[in-house]
Write an enzyme that holds these catalytic residues in place. Sequence first.
Site, PDB file in Angstrom:
ATOM      1  N   ASN A   1      63.512  44.983 -19.572  1.00 48.65           N
ATOM      2  CA  ASN A   1      63.387  46.046 -18.569  1.00 48.65           C
ATOM      3  C   ASN A   1      63.622  45.490 -17.166  1.00 48.65           C
ATOM      4  OD1 ASN A   1      62.523  48.023 -20.497  1.00 48.65           O
ATOM      5  ND2 ASN A   1      60.571  46.954 -20.556  1.00 48.65           N
TER       6      ASN A   1
ATOM      7  N   HIS B   1      54.786  57.840 -22.811  1.00 52.02           N
ATOM      8  CA  HIS B   1      54.370  56.497 -23.205  1.00 52.02           C
ATOM      9  C   HIS B   1      52.945  56.489 -23.774  1.00 52.02           C
ATOM     10  CE1 HIS B   1      53.290  52.211 -22.303  1.00 52.02           C
ATOM     11  NE2 HIS B   1      54.553  52.018 -22.585  1.00 52.02           N
TER      12      HIS B   1
ATOM     13  N   GLU C   1      57.076  61.495 -17.778  1.00 52.54           N
ATOM     14  CA  GLU C   1      57.847  60.372 -17.244  1.00 52.54           C
ATOM     15  C   GLU C   1      59.038  60.930 -16.488  1.00 52.54           C
ATOM     16  OE1 GLU C   1      58.748  57.421 -20.341  1.00 52.54           O
ATOM     17  OE2 GLU C   1      56.748  57.800 -21.131  1.00 52.54           O
TER      18      GLU C   1
ATOM     19  N   SER D   1      61.250  56.220 -21.530  1.00 51.28           N
ATOM     20  CA  SER D   1      61.397  54.793 -21.810  1.00 51.28           C
ATOM     21  C   SER D   1      62.248  54.477 -23.030  1.00 51.28           C
ATOM     22  CB  SER D   1      60.019  54.163 -21.972  1.00 51.28           C
ATOM     23  OG  SER D   1      59.324  54.761 -23.051  1.00 51.28           O
TER      24      SER D   1
ATOM     25  N   ASP E   1      55.219  59.329 -14.212  1.00 52.61           N
ATOM     26  CA  ASP E   1      55.297  57.902 -14.509  1.00 52.61           C
ATOM     27  C   ASP E   1      56.752  57.481 -14.272  1.00 52.61           C
ATOM     28  OD1 ASP E   1      55.523  55.414 -15.655  1.00 52.61           O
ATOM     29  OD2 ASP E   1      54.444  55.923 -17.498  1.00 52.61           O
TER      30      ASP E   1
ATOM     31  N   HIS F   1      60.473  53.598 -15.450  1.00 50.83           N
ATOM     32  CA  HIS F   1      61.876  53.224 -15.644  1.00 50.83           C
ATOM     33  C   HIS F   1      62.787  53.784 -14.552  1.00 50.83           C
ATOM     34  CE1 HIS F   1      60.998  51.341 -19.470  1.00 50.83           C
ATOM     35  NE2 HIS F   1      60.086  52.285 -19.578  1.00 50.83           N
TER      36      HIS F   1
ATOM     37  N   LYS G   1      58.909  46.121 -14.300  1.00 52.13           N
ATOM     38  CA  LYS G   1      60.217  46.421 -14.893  1.00 52.13           C
ATOM     39  C   LYS G   1      61.306  46.116 -13.862  1.00 52.13           C
ATOM     40  CE  LYS G   1      58.205  48.732 -18.659  1.00 52.13           C
ATOM     41  NZ  LYS G   1      57.374  49.840 -19.107  1.00 52.13           N
TER      42      LYS G   1
HETATM   43  C1  LIG Z   1      56.033  49.907 -19.580  1.00 53.95           C
HETATM   44  C2  LIG Z   1      55.499  51.251 -19.342  1.00 53.95           C
HETATM   45  C3  LIG Z   1      54.199  51.446 -18.869  1.00 53.95           C
HETATM   46  C4  LIG Z   1      53.198  50.334 -18.752  1.00 53.95           C
HETATM   47  O1  LIG Z   1      53.466  49.494 -17.687  1.00 53.95           O
HETATM   48  P1  LIG Z   1      53.000  47.971 -17.787  1.00 53.95           P
HETATM   49  O2  LIG Z   1      53.020  47.506 -16.389  1.00 53.95           O
HETATM   50  O3  LIG Z   1      53.973  47.286 -18.673  1.00 53.95           O
HETATM   51  O4  LIG Z   1      51.616  47.990 -18.380  1.00 53.95           O
HETATM   52  C5  LIG Z   1      53.822  52.729 -18.576  1.00 53.95           C
HETATM   53  N1  LIG Z   1      54.636  53.778 -18.754  1.00 53.95           N
HETATM   54  C6  LIG Z   1      55.886  53.621 -19.221  1.00 53.95           C
HETATM   55  C7  LIG Z   1      56.756  54.806 -19.376  1.00 53.95           C
HETATM   56  C8  LIG Z   1      56.357  52.359 -19.544  1.00 53.95           C
HETATM   57  O5  LIG Z   1      57.574  52.216 -20.044  1.00 53.95           O
END
Ligand SMILES: *Cc1c(COP(=O)(O)O)cnc(C)c1O
Length: 410
Positions: free
Chosen positions: A48, A134, A184, A188, A213, A216, A247
């Site tokens: 990522n 997620h 999101e 993801s 969220d 990405h 990421k």
């Molecule tokens: C990776 C991810 C998270 C968690 O983030 P981390 O910092 O890795 O704990 C949360 N939401 C989504 C959509 C993700 O892909």
Amino acid sequence: MTSLDHELQQRLSALREQGLHRELRRIDSAQGTQILIDGAVLCNFSSNDYLGLANHPALKEAAQNAVAKFGAGAGASRLVCGSLAPHHQLEETLARFKGTEAALAFSTGYAAATGAICAVAGKEDVIVVDKLVHACIVDAARLSGAKLRVFDHNDLNDLEKILKWAAARPRTTGAPSRALIVTESVFSMDGDIAPLREIVELKEKYGAWLMIDEAHATGLYGKKHCGLAEELQIADRIELQMGTLGKALGASGGYICGSRTLVEYLLNRARSFIFSTAPVPAAAAAATAAIELVQSAEGEQRCRTLRAQIESTAKALERLAPQFAPNLKAPVAKPVAPLSAIFPLLIGDERGAVSVATALRAKGIFVPAIRFPTVARGSARLRITLSASHSVGDVQTLVRALDEIINHQS
Ligand SMILES: *Cc1c(COP(=O)(O)O)cnc(C)c1O
């Protein structure tokens, strides 16, 4: 063997039979497009680290300086004596970057989601999530004790039905009914995009709150590279903007950006923030450096390079396999955001996905199979991700290898 181990062995065997068993693969190099596994250099299409920042000299230098000045560990939780200058700098930088009044940094994105969702919503409330959100959001919603309702992926009619139901729902306390929508911005495992503008309109129509969220999207979309909310010019209408620093930003940690009141409330109430040692100062400093980098000319250049790679890869993969289609359709009426860097090659069968991954690895390409519980059963896939650090040659190698495997030329 203890009875626990005996029982666990049986459960592990069941996982193996279903093609769902997982194991760690040790990487003997830094994160990057070329990684060293078992003595072999493989071209990596699974990270990522979209902008190639995880091993960037500016982030490493910031981390090293923070270690020299603030040490290796934070020593305590933020609210005791672990709230070091790098954490405050990170939060000030995040708020400026996102154009919000305030920001709060967490040790991970997972912790940010659970902390914020459980602090904001409780037993009397309704949490409404997209079917493909997620695991951290699902876990948080369950932990909060709120009523959890799931709407079909990106389905605005289904979302509206649930919001209507939630608004009419009688409450035991007589307090106003509250619904928190969580989705999101870029999904993801599918790489497609939520119709955020329409979701904002619905949440305003029904008096709900919205958390997005941007795991990405942060660093990748919008003029300032803040995320999809910035690109769609709706950031100021979203109550909670969440994301990860691990990421595209290449460091580690999570964040919530929003009003000063929200941040003050979360630092009083978010349990994953309160009851956990502060992130190491190096992580906070590296994240701050990354946010500055993505806003610089170099950040712009990296985003442009990634975008060009995405477009050429999309064309090549579309010719190759129609299974890539999910990423090629933007679900918004006008595709305002370009394609994402996530290309899901849907295989379906878990063992089938593993065998394609193995065949790719034999050709020097690393893309592990993504299976349940990361995605639904029977929707196993190869999740191919691009980075600004991939060369045109890397992508050609990937496309050639996939062509040979999919079309059984080898
Ligand atoms: C990776 C991810 C998270 C968690 O983030 P981390 O910092 O890795 O704990 C949360 N939401 C989504 C959509 C993700 O892909």
